[in-house]
Design a protein around this motif. Structure first.
Motif, PDB file in Angstrom:
ATOM      1  N   ALA A 196      41.303  40.828 -30.017  1.00 26.03           N
ATOM      2  CA  ALA A 196      42.474  41.699 -30.105  1.00 26.03           C
ATOM      3  C   ALA A 196      43.281  41.675 -28.816  1.00 26.03           C
ATOM      4  N   ILE A 197      44.521  42.091 -28.942  1.00 24.39           N
ATOM      5  CA  ILE A 197      45.402  42.331 -27.806  1.00 24.39           C
ATOM      6  C   ILE A 197      45.750  43.813 -27.793  1.00 24.39           C
ATOM      7  N   GLY A 198      45.598  44.455 -26.644  1.00 23.80           N
ATOM      8  CA  GLY A 198      45.986  45.849 -26.489  1.00 23.80           C
ATOM      9  C   GLY A 198      47.217  45.960 -25.621  1.00 23.80           C
ATOM     10  N   ILE A 199      48.167  46.805 -26.035  1.00 24.18           N
ATOM     11  CA  ILE A 199      49.387  47.047 -25.272  1.00 24.18           C
ATOM     12  C   ILE A 199      49.499  48.554 -25.061  1.00 24.18           C
ATOM     13  N   PHE A 200      49.577  48.982 -23.803  1.00 30.14           N
ATOM     14  CA  PHE A 200      49.566  50.406 -23.497  1.00 30.14           C
ATOM     15  C   PHE A 200      50.630  50.715 -22.444  1.00 30.14           C
ATOM     16  N   LYS A 201      51.206  51.910 -22.538  1.00 32.16           N
ATOM     17  CA  LYS A 201      52.210  52.322 -21.571  1.00 32.16           C
ATOM     18  C   LYS A 201      51.921  53.729 -21.065  1.00 32.16           C
ATOM     19  N   SER A 202      51.951  53.905 -19.753  1.00 30.72           N
ATOM     20  CA  SER A 202      51.799  55.233 -19.149  1.00 30.72           C
ATOM     21  C   SER A 202      53.159  55.692 -18.648  1.00 30.72           C
ATOM     22  N   GLU A 203      53.566  56.873 -19.076  1.00 26.64           N
ATOM     23  CA  GLU A 203      54.880  57.404 -18.714  1.00 26.64           C
ATOM     24  C   GLU A 203      54.789  58.685 -17.888  1.00 26.64           C
ATOM     25  N   ASN A 204      53.808  59.517 -18.189  1.00 25.97           N
ATOM     26  CA  ASN A 204      53.703  60.820 -17.542  1.00 25.97           C
ATOM     27  C   ASN A 204      52.634  60.809 -16.451  1.00 25.97           C
ATOM     28  N   LYS A 205      53.002  61.308 -15.289  1.00 20.50           N
ATOM     29  CA  LYS A 205      52.083  61.353 -14.149  1.00 20.50           C
ATOM     30  C   LYS A 205      51.727  62.802 -13.834  1.00 20.50           C
ATOM     31  N   ILE A 207      64.439  57.663 -22.301  1.00 19.07           N
ATOM     32  CA  ILE A 207      63.164  56.936 -22.272  1.00 19.07           C
ATOM     33  C   ILE A 207      62.659  56.858 -20.835  1.00 19.07           C
ATOM     34  N   LYS A 208      61.408  57.216 -20.642  1.00 19.71           N
ATOM     35  CA  LYS A 208      60.835  57.208 -19.305  1.00 19.71           C
ATOM     36  C   LYS A 208      60.319  55.813 -18.950  1.00 19.71           C
ATOM     37  N   GLY A 209      60.544  55.439 -17.688  1.00 13.45           N
ATOM     38  CA  GLY A 209      59.935  54.215 -17.203  1.00 13.45           C
ATOM     39  C   GLY A 209      58.441  54.430 -16.982  1.00 13.45           C
ATOM     40  N   GLY A 210      57.706  53.329 -16.860  1.00 11.38           N
ATOM     41  CA  GLY A 210      56.273  53.464 -16.645  1.00 11.38           C
ATOM     42  C   GLY A 210      55.590  52.121 -16.553  1.00 11.38           C
ATOM     43  N   GLU A 211      54.273  52.174 -16.380  1.00 14.36           N
ATOM     44  CA  GLU A 211      53.479  50.955 -16.284  1.00 14.36           C
ATOM     45  C   GLU A 211      53.114  50.464 -17.674  1.00 14.36           C
ATOM     46  N   LEU A 212      53.208  49.156 -17.851  1.00 12.76           N
ATOM     47  CA  LEU A 212      52.797  48.521 -19.095  1.00 12.76           C
ATOM     48  C   LEU A 212      51.511  47.739 -18.828  1.00 12.76           C
ATOM     49  N   TYR A 213      50.481  48.040 -19.615  1.00 16.88           N
ATOM     50  CA  TYR A 213      49.195  47.364 -19.485  1.00 16.88           C
ATOM     51  C   TYR A 213      48.993  46.481 -20.717  1.00 16.88           C
ATOM     52  N   VAL A 214      48.682  45.231 -20.505  1.00 17.14           N
ATOM     53  CA  VAL A 214      48.372  44.323 -21.608  1.00 17.14           C
ATOM     54  C   VAL A 214      46.946  43.832 -21.399  1.00 17.14           C
ATOM     55  N   VAL A 215      46.131  43.963 -22.441  1.00 16.82           N
ATOM     56  CA  VAL A 215      44.701  43.690 -22.329  1.00 16.82           C
ATOM     57  C   VAL A 215      44.269  42.712 -23.414  1.00 16.82           C
ATOM     58  N   HIS A 216      43.442  41.754 -23.024  1.00 12.95           N
ATOM     59  CA  HIS A 216      42.808  40.853 -23.982  1.00 12.95           C
ATOM     60  C   HIS A 216      41.398  41.373 -24.242  1.00 12.95           C
ATOM     61  N   LEU A 217      41.098  41.639 -25.510  1.00 13.44           N
ATOM     62  CA  LEU A 217      39.829  42.261 -25.898  1.00 13.44           C
ATOM     63  C   LEU A 217      39.002  41.318 -26.751  1.00 13.44           C
ATOM     64  N   HIS A 236      35.192  50.563 -30.796  1.00 12.34           N
ATOM     65  CA  HIS A 236      35.379  49.789 -29.567  1.00 12.34           C
ATOM     66  C   HIS A 236      34.131  49.795 -28.675  1.00 12.34           C
ATOM     67  N   GLN A 237      33.042  50.405 -29.153  1.00 11.58           N
ATOM     68  CA  GLN A 237      31.873  50.602 -28.300  1.00 11.58           C
ATOM     69  C   GLN A 237      31.285  49.298 -27.777  1.00 11.58           C
ATOM     70  N   ASP A 238      31.379  48.226 -28.528  1.00 10.63           N
ATOM     71  CA  ASP A 238      30.834  46.935 -28.085  1.00 10.63           C
ATOM     72  C   ASP A 238      31.909  46.000 -27.541  1.00 10.63           C
ATOM     73  N   ALA A 239      33.127  46.504 -27.408  1.00  9.30           N
ATOM     74  CA  ALA A 239      34.238  45.660 -26.962  1.00  9.30           C
ATOM     75  C   ALA A 239      34.150  45.389 -25.461  1.00  9.30           C
ATOM     76  N   SER A 240      34.799  44.319 -25.040  1.00 10.90           N
ATOM     77  CA  SER A 240      34.848  43.970 -23.621  1.00 10.90           C
ATOM     78  C   SER A 240      36.246  43.525 -23.252  1.00 10.90           C
ATOM     79  N   PHE A 241      36.630  43.817 -22.004  1.00 13.62           N
ATOM     80  CA  PHE A 241      37.917  43.354 -21.485  1.00 13.62           C
ATOM     81  C   PHE A 241      37.754  41.937 -20.957  1.00 13.62           C
ATOM     82  N   GLU A 242      38.600  41.052 -21.414  1.00 14.02           N
ATOM     83  CA  GLU A 242      38.600  39.691 -20.912  1.00 14.02           C
ATOM     84  C   GLU A 242      39.614  39.530 -19.791  1.00 14.02           C
ATOM     85  N   GLN A 243      40.812  40.097 -19.995  1.00 16.01           N
ATOM     86  CA  GLN A 243      41.878  39.996 -19.000  1.00 16.01           C
ATOM     87  C   GLN A 243      42.762  41.236 -19.076  1.00 16.01           C
ATOM     88  N   LEU A 244      43.395  41.560 -17.960  1.00 13.16           N
ATOM     89  CA  LEU A 244      44.302  42.702 -17.885  1.00 13.16           C
ATOM     90  C   LEU A 244      45.463  42.375 -16.960  1.00 13.16           C
TER      91      LEU A 244
END
Length: 352
Positions: A130-139, A108-118, A4-12
């Motif tokens: 690529a499309i990235g889908i990530f979820k944060s549950e633990n704070k 199941i813990k609630g949390g933030e869902l992040y969707v990223v266009h790479l 992923h070193q040369d990857a870039s975020f297009e949208q989040l």
């Protein structure tokens, strides 16, 4: 291999997904997060989202029990985006709604869902979208120290996210569309039954059956067969099991190509053991929907990954460990009537 070193975020886009069984709800943002002018945030997000995938080797594909990929929700909406038939934020909203629908286990813990266009992720040597889908549950709680009037002041930030601990994530590579894309997955909280919803209910994926997975899965089957099944039909000493595991591992380390008949003859040898192994292997194929080829290229990385799982240590009470790497015929077991103890006799030429 994924880079992923040369990857870039297009949208989040970020949404909040609660637990449906607990009567929590989902909260959808109105638009993507504007971060184009931020010099720090993209780097932090790249570390948070991408770093856990650096050591991921298994590649998955989307699937559906009815064998119609379009019925897989994540595949369906992602494909529409890749085909230009859906805008990015709408994609993220549909993914959030789908995740909410499958978040039905009460733990199941609630949390933030992040969707990223790479853009420009490197997968198996090719630059891909690529499309990235990530979820944060633990704070976690973080302390903040800052200067104030000739000294320092201490404060804290509750419910903060540790960017070194991604809970759940997947990266969908825009490649091999007809087979279900290439999908990479991490699930750091997959320690209990309710956590499998990420892979099984939300993504609905299965392992891509390439040489890496063929090699790794075959070694897993051999190890489990030797440790769990073989002794039901044969009286085997611990040293014999270790010797069989050593011969299995050495076959995969020394050969470039796996051949089923050759392996069975050189490693298993006994016709009854071969028959038992074939039945055991067939059950694995049925249970995990992973068909083994009669011949495949051996993946060195999969061999190295499995090598640590092949135990070659014979533990004797709390006093001795015997490391067995080969030459089973130079190891004899007996029983001393006078001492009332079992013993091993080892033959060797040189001591170092």
């Amino acid at each position: 291999m994924f880079f992923h070193q040369d990857a870039s975020f297009e949208q989040l886009s970020i949404h909040r997904v609660g637990n449906k069984a607990q009567d929590e709800f989902y909260v959808l943002s109105e638009q993507p997060v504007p971060f184009a002018d931020d010099e720090v945030l993209p780097g932090l997000l790249m570390q948070y989202f991408m770093s856990p995938f650096a050591k991921v080797n298994e590649v998955y594909r989307f699937m559906h029990p009815n064998e119609d990929l379009e019925l897989n929700e994540v595949y369906h909406f992602t494909k529409k985006f890749f085909d230009g038939k859906m805008d990015f934020h709408s994609l993220s909203e549909q993914l959030a709604k789908h995740l909410y629908e499958v978040s039905s286990h009460p733990k199941i813990k609630g949390g933030e869902l992040y969707v990223v266009h790479l853009k420009n992720v490197q997968m198996e040597g090719d630059s891909q979208e690529a499309i990235g889908i990530f979820k944060s549950e633990n704070k976690e709680t973080y302390l903040k120290v800052y200067p104030e009037q000739g000294g320092f002041q201490l404060d804290y930030e509750p419910e903060a996210i540790n960017i070194n601990k991604l809970d759940k994530g997947c990266i969908i590579i825009k490649n091999e569309e007809e087979e279900g894309y290439q999908v990479l997955v991490v699930d750091q909280t997959n320690k209990s039954q309710e956590a499998i919803y990420w892979k099984d209910e939300f993504l609905k994926i299965k392992i891509r059956n390439d040489e890496f997975n063929q090699t790794g899965n075959y070694l897993k089957v051999v190890k489990n067969f030797v440790n769990e099944k073989l002794e039901e039909s044969f009286e085997m000493e611990k040293a014999d099991k270790i010797d069989l595991l050593n011969r299995s591992m050495n076959y995969f380390k020394e050969k470039e190509t796996f051949d089923q008949e050759e392996f069975e003859e050189e490693v298993l040898g006994n016709p009854q053991a071969i028959s038992l192994f074939k039945d055991y292997k067939s059950n694995f194929e049925d249970d995990f929907d992973a068909k083994f080829e009669a011949s495949f290229d051996i993946a060195d990385k999969a061999v190295k990954k499995m090598e640590s799982a092949y135990k070659t240590v014979l533990k004797l009470d709390k006093n001795f460990h015997i490391y067995i790497h080969g030459k089973r015929e130079y190891l004899e077991k007996g029983y001393d009537e006078e001492k009332g103890r079992n013993y091993y006799k080892l033959y060797f030429e040189n001591e170092s």
